[in-house]
Scaffold this motif. Structure first.
Motif, PDB file in Angstrom:
ATOM      1  N   LEU A  45     -31.380 -11.809 -17.308  1.00 35.05           N
ATOM      2  CA  LEU A  45     -30.711 -12.588 -18.335  1.00 35.05           C
ATOM      3  C   LEU A  45     -30.652 -14.010 -17.799  1.00 35.05           C
ATOM      4  O   LEU A  45     -30.166 -14.226 -16.668  1.00 35.05           O
ATOM      5  CB  LEU A  45     -29.303 -12.042 -18.604  1.00 35.05           C
ATOM      6  N   LYS A  46     -31.174 -14.971 -18.564  1.00 35.20           N
ATOM      7  CA  LYS A  46     -31.213 -16.363 -18.092  1.00 35.20           C
ATOM      8  C   LYS A  46     -29.845 -16.788 -17.571  1.00 35.20           C
ATOM      9  O   LYS A  46     -28.838 -16.631 -18.225  1.00 35.20           O
ATOM     10  CB  LYS A  46     -31.662 -17.288 -19.210  1.00 35.20           C
ATOM     11  N   GLY A  47     -29.837 -17.277 -16.333  1.00 34.03           N
ATOM     12  CA  GLY A  47     -28.610 -17.737 -15.703  1.00 34.03           C
ATOM     13  C   GLY A  47     -27.861 -16.674 -14.929  1.00 34.03           C
ATOM     14  O   GLY A  47     -26.890 -16.976 -14.234  1.00 34.03           O
ATOM     15  N   ALA A  48     -28.305 -15.423 -15.014  1.00 36.01           N
ATOM     16  CA  ALA A  48     -27.588 -14.324 -14.355  1.00 36.01           C
ATOM     17  C   ALA A  48     -28.396 -13.665 -13.241  1.00 36.01           C
ATOM     18  O   ALA A  48     -27.964 -12.662 -12.679  1.00 36.01           O
ATOM     19  CB  ALA A  48     -27.176 -13.274 -15.384  1.00 36.01           C
ATOM     20  N   GLY A  49     -29.557 -14.199 -12.906  1.00 36.06           N
ATOM     21  CA  GLY A  49     -30.345 -13.633 -11.815  1.00 36.06           C
ATOM     22  C   GLY A  49     -31.259 -12.508 -12.255  1.00 36.06           C
ATOM     23  O   GLY A  49     -31.359 -12.181 -13.435  1.00 36.06           O
ATOM     24  N   VAL A  50     -31.915 -11.912 -11.284  1.00 39.87           N
ATOM     25  CA  VAL A  50     -32.893 -10.854 -11.511  1.00 39.87           C
ATOM     26  C   VAL A  50     -32.396  -9.578 -10.851  1.00 39.87           C
ATOM     27  O   VAL A  50     -31.902  -9.608  -9.719  1.00 39.87           O
ATOM     28  CB  VAL A  50     -34.275 -11.242 -10.925  1.00 39.87           C
TER      29      VAL A  50
END
Length: 185
Positions: A45-50
């Motif tokens: 999720l963009k901004g929440a890491g992988v």
């Protein structure tokens, strides 16, 4: 991309999978990459890491260029003049530890796990790179087209079927790899 790595799948190689991306206003915001034969599922999720199989991914981005492995992908019909490709590969191999070629989403997986420090793929469409570009950027990689421009995911204006070649790399590898690709071209 419902089946990335089609040739690998047909050859019974495990380097294939599925990539799904939600793109909002030209920006990838949610991505999933699954490699079922290797039991690897990446989510972002963009901004929440992988996440990899539910665990947060942190990548070692501090390998020198000389110690870097670079993943390179292309289809046989990509280059009318194969000398350009050979020139790029020759330039790359003279500066890095080695080249790896699976021509599939597995190249991106190796980057996200820190095994490979850069990826160049000349034969990609939007669906081949949207999820991977989101995830690699989340992990601190620099991501661009092979010309150095930002990747364009505004499919409403450019269409789905345009070529979307990609270069992504750590801060140590990106600039040199991009320059070699541009000079070979």
């Amino acid at each position: 991309d419902p089946l990335d790595g089609t040739s690998n799948y047909l050859a019974k190689l495990p380097w294939f999978g599925t990539m799904v991306t939600l793109v909002c206003k030209g920006t990838p915001t949610i991505g999933v990459i699954a490699l079922p034969e290797l039991n690897l599922t990446y989510t972002c999720l963009k901004g929440a890491g992988v996440m990899l199989n539910g665990e947060r991914v942190f990548c070692n981005n501090h390998v020198t260029l000389q110690d870097s492995l670079i993943a390179v992908g292309f289809d046989s019909d990509t280059f009318q003049n194969h000398s350009c490709l050979l020139s790029a590969l020759q330039a790359l191999t003279s500066q890095v530890r080695g080249i790896r070629m699976t021509n599939s989403l597995y190249d991106y997986s190796m980057c996200m796990q820190g095994s490979v420090q850069a990826v160049v793929n000349f034969s990609t469409k939007v669906w081949d790179v949207a999820a991977a570009s989101l995830m690699l950027a989340e992990l601190g990689f620099i991501v661009s087209s092979t010309s150095g421009d930002p990747l364009n995911f505004d499919v409403d204006h450019i269409g789905l079927y345009f070529d979307c070649p990609i270069v992504a790399g750590t801060h140590q590898a990106f600039g040199c790899v991009l320059e070699m690709v541009k000079n070979a071209g």
